[in-house]
Design a protein around this motif. Structure first.
Motif, PDB file in Angstrom:
ATOM      1  N   GLN A  36       0.852  -1.180   0.000  1.00 15.90           N
ATOM      2  CA  GLN A  36       0.000   0.000   0.000  1.00 15.90           C
ATOM      3  C   GLN A  36       0.889   1.232   0.000  1.00 15.90           C
ATOM      4  O   GLN A  36       1.773   1.350   0.842  1.00 15.90           O
ATOM      5  CB  GLN A  36      -0.891   0.016   1.250  1.00 15.90           C
ATOM      6  CG  GLN A  36      -1.826   1.219   1.326  1.00 15.90           C
ATOM      7  CD  GLN A  36      -2.410   1.396   2.718  1.00 15.90           C
ATOM      8  OE1 GLN A  36      -1.701   1.674   3.680  1.00 15.90           O
ATOM      9  NE2 GLN A  36      -3.724   1.233   2.835  1.00 15.90           N
ATOM     10  N   GLN A  37       0.657   2.137  -0.947  1.00 17.53           N
ATOM     11  CA  GLN A  37       1.441   3.366  -0.993  1.00 17.53           C
ATOM     12  C   GLN A  37       0.503   4.554  -0.832  1.00 17.53           C
ATOM     13  O   GLN A  37      -0.207   4.933  -1.765  1.00 17.53           O
ATOM     14  CB  GLN A  37       2.224   3.488  -2.304  1.00 17.53           C
ATOM     15  CG  GLN A  37       3.155   4.686  -2.334  1.00 17.53           C
ATOM     16  CD  GLN A  37       3.933   4.808  -3.626  1.00 17.53           C
ATOM     17  OE1 GLN A  37       3.651   4.149  -4.621  1.00 17.53           O
ATOM     18  NE2 GLN A  37       4.963   5.646  -3.615  1.00 17.53           N
ATOM     19  N   ALA A  38       0.508   5.130   0.356  1.00 16.46           N
ATOM     20  CA  ALA A  38      -0.275   6.336   0.598  1.00 16.46           C
ATOM     21  C   ALA A  38       0.428   7.519  -0.053  1.00 16.46           C
ATOM     22  O   ALA A  38       1.630   7.482  -0.322  1.00 16.46           O
ATOM     23  CB  ALA A  38      -0.432   6.554   2.101  1.00 16.46           C
ATOM     24  N   LEU A  39      -0.326   8.580  -0.263  1.00 17.18           N
ATOM     25  CA  LEU A  39       0.216   9.753  -0.937  1.00 17.18           C
ATOM     26  C   LEU A  39       1.417  10.313  -0.183  1.00 17.18           C
ATOM     27  O   LEU A  39       1.343  10.540   1.023  1.00 17.18           O
ATOM     28  CB  LEU A  39      -0.885  10.807  -1.046  1.00 17.18           C
ATOM     29  CG  LEU A  39      -0.682  11.890  -2.118  1.00 17.18           C
ATOM     30  CD1 LEU A  39      -0.596  11.255  -3.495  1.00 17.18           C
ATOM     31  CD2 LEU A  39      -1.818  12.897  -2.060  1.00 17.18           C
ATOM     32  N   SER A  86      -7.612   4.833   1.216  1.00 16.32           N
ATOM     33  CA  SER A  86      -7.333   5.462  -0.073  1.00 16.32           C
ATOM     34  C   SER A  86      -5.824   5.470  -0.300  1.00 16.32           C
ATOM     35  O   SER A  86      -5.066   6.011   0.512  1.00 16.32           O
ATOM     36  CB  SER A  86      -7.868   6.893  -0.104  1.00 16.32           C
ATOM     37  OG  SER A  86      -9.272   6.907  -0.011  1.00 16.32           O
ATOM     38  N   ALA A  87      -5.398   4.882  -1.415  1.00 10.24           N
ATOM     39  CA  ALA A  87      -3.963   4.736  -1.671  1.00 10.24           C
ATOM     40  C   ALA A  87      -3.766   4.102  -3.036  1.00 10.24           C
ATOM     41  O   ALA A  87      -4.723   3.673  -3.688  1.00 10.24           O
ATOM     42  CB  ALA A  87      -3.304   3.866  -0.597  1.00 10.24           C
ATOM     43  N   LEU A  88      -2.494   4.014  -3.422  1.00  9.32           N
ATOM     44  CA  LEU A  88      -2.093   3.232  -4.589  1.00  9.32           C
ATOM     45  C   LEU A  88      -1.700   1.850  -4.082  1.00  9.32           C
ATOM     46  O   LEU A  88      -0.848   1.729  -3.203  1.00  9.32           O
ATOM     47  CB  LEU A  88      -0.907   3.893  -5.295  1.00  9.32           C
ATOM     48  CG  LEU A  88      -0.377   3.209  -6.550  1.00  9.32           C
ATOM     49  CD1 LEU A  88      -1.399   3.255  -7.680  1.00  9.32           C
ATOM     50  CD2 LEU A  88       0.941   3.844  -6.994  1.00  9.32           C
ATOM     51  N   TYR A  89      -2.324   0.826  -4.616  1.00 12.67           N
ATOM     52  CA  TYR A  89      -2.023  -0.544  -4.201  1.00 12.67           C
ATOM     53  C   TYR A  89      -1.159  -1.196  -5.274  1.00 12.67           C
ATOM     54  O   TYR A  89      -1.559  -1.308  -6.437  1.00 12.67           O
ATOM     55  CB  TYR A  89      -3.311  -1.333  -3.955  1.00 12.67           C
ATOM     56  CG  TYR A  89      -3.976  -0.879  -2.692  1.00 12.67           C
ATOM     57  CD1 TYR A  89      -4.834   0.223  -2.693  1.00 12.67           C
ATOM     58  CD2 TYR A  89      -3.708  -1.508  -1.476  1.00 12.67           C
ATOM     59  CE1 TYR A  89      -5.411   0.676  -1.518  1.00 12.67           C
ATOM     60  CE2 TYR A  89      -4.281  -1.069  -0.299  1.00 12.67           C
ATOM     61  CZ  TYR A  89      -5.132   0.027  -0.333  1.00 12.67           C
ATOM     62  OH  TYR A  89      -5.692   0.483   0.844  1.00 12.67           O
ATOM     63  N   LEU A  90       0.010  -1.610  -4.852  1.00  8.20           N
ATOM     64  CA  LEU A  90       1.009  -2.166  -5.758  1.00  8.20           C
ATOM     65  C   LEU A  90       1.147  -3.658  -5.543  1.00  8.20           C
ATOM     66  O   LEU A  90       1.195  -4.136  -4.411  1.00  8.20           O
ATOM     67  CB  LEU A  90       2.359  -1.488  -5.529  1.00  8.20           C
ATOM     68  CG  LEU A  90       2.425   0.003  -5.844  1.00  8.20           C
ATOM     69  CD1 LEU A  90       3.685   0.610  -5.253  1.00  8.20           C
ATOM     70  CD2 LEU A  90       2.385   0.235  -7.340  1.00  8.20           C
ATOM     71  N   CYS A  91       1.241  -4.354  -6.635  1.00  8.14           N
ATOM     72  CA  CYS A  91       1.524  -5.775  -6.619  1.00  8.14           C
ATOM     73  C   CYS A  91       2.941  -5.968  -7.143  1.00  8.14           C
ATOM     74  O   CYS A  91       3.368  -5.289  -8.087  1.00  8.14           O
ATOM     75  CB  CYS A  91       0.507  -6.495  -7.507  1.00  8.14           C
ATOM     76  SG  CYS A  91       0.902  -8.202  -7.875  1.00  8.14           S
TER      77      CYS A  91
END
Lengths: 117, 116
Positions: A36-39, A86-91
């Motif tokens: 998970q990458q939060a802003l 709320s975030a960018l979810y990276l695999c």
């Protein structure tokens, strides 16, 4: 050679809803990790799947769960969504054979941008 | 517990000048160290890694990094910066613990801006 793919690209959900994100690993890889990458922050490790089992988990609540399929693809499920999810979810995918140099590199997908309103 | 510090939120350099992006780490035992780059609205791209051996590691796009065990540092360097190097750079660490800890821990990132 297909890299790591993720779907969907963007997603908007309401608080309390549930969401499923999908990931297909790079060809030849059998291990999937989710971040998970939060802003404005670096990626935070959620968990890793290998041989269809959760091999390691980070400091995330049980609302975050996952699954790995026999073809090595993976899903990330988040229940009871909060605004803070709320975030960018990276695999990221890698080779699961520990000890081999190839296993040390994780290759990332483009991510799924989740917005919770 | 493992951790990574990137002391500079932003680094600005002129095109053609050398660049350095700093990283220090904390981990039990020996580390595996990585640098990734992230362009806007994109995932992370692998640049280079240190596993063992030579302390100077060469990676993609002319980047290199030097592992310094005594200073627990792994600074990213490039002799001559390009405008296209402008991006967000992340340092990451994972312990060399015999394969039981696979978790990558990332720093907060450093925004590199290369001015024409």
């Amino acid at each position: 050679d297909a890299g790591v793919t993720q779907s969907p690209t963007h997603l908007i959900k309401t608080r309390g809803q549930q969401v499923t994100l999908r990931c297909s690993p790079k060809s030849g890889h059998d291990t999937v990790s989710w971040y998970q990458q939060a802003l404005g922050q670096g990626p935070q490790f959620i968990f890793q799947y290998y041989e269809e089992e959760e091999r390691q988990r980070g400091n995330f609540p049980d609302r975050f769960s996952g699954h790995q399929f026999p073809n090595y693809s993976s899903e990330l499920n988040v229940n009871a969504l909060l605004l803070g999810d709320s975030a960018l979810y990276l695999c990221a995918s890698s080779s699961g054979q520990g000890g081999l140099p190839a296993s040390y590199e994780q290759y990332f997908g483009p991510g799924t941008r989740l917005t919770v309103t | 517990a493992q951790s990574v510090a990137q002391p500079e939120d932003q680094v600005n350099v002129a095109e053609g000048n050398p660049l350095t992006v700093k990283c220090t780490y904390s981990v039990s035992g020996n580390p595996y160290l990585f640098w990734y780059v992230q362009y806007p609205n994109r995932g992370l791209q692998f640049l280079l890694k240190y596993i063992t051996g030579d302390n100077l590691v060469k990676g993609s796009y002319g980047f290199e990094a030097e592992f310094n065990k005594s200073q627990t540092s792994f600074h990213l360097k490039k002799p001559s910066a390009l405008v296209s190097d402008s991006a967000l750079y992340f340092c990451a660490v994972r312990p060399n613990s015999g394969g039981s800890n696979y978790k990558l821990t990332f720093g907060k990132g450093t925004l590199l801006t290369v001015n024409p």
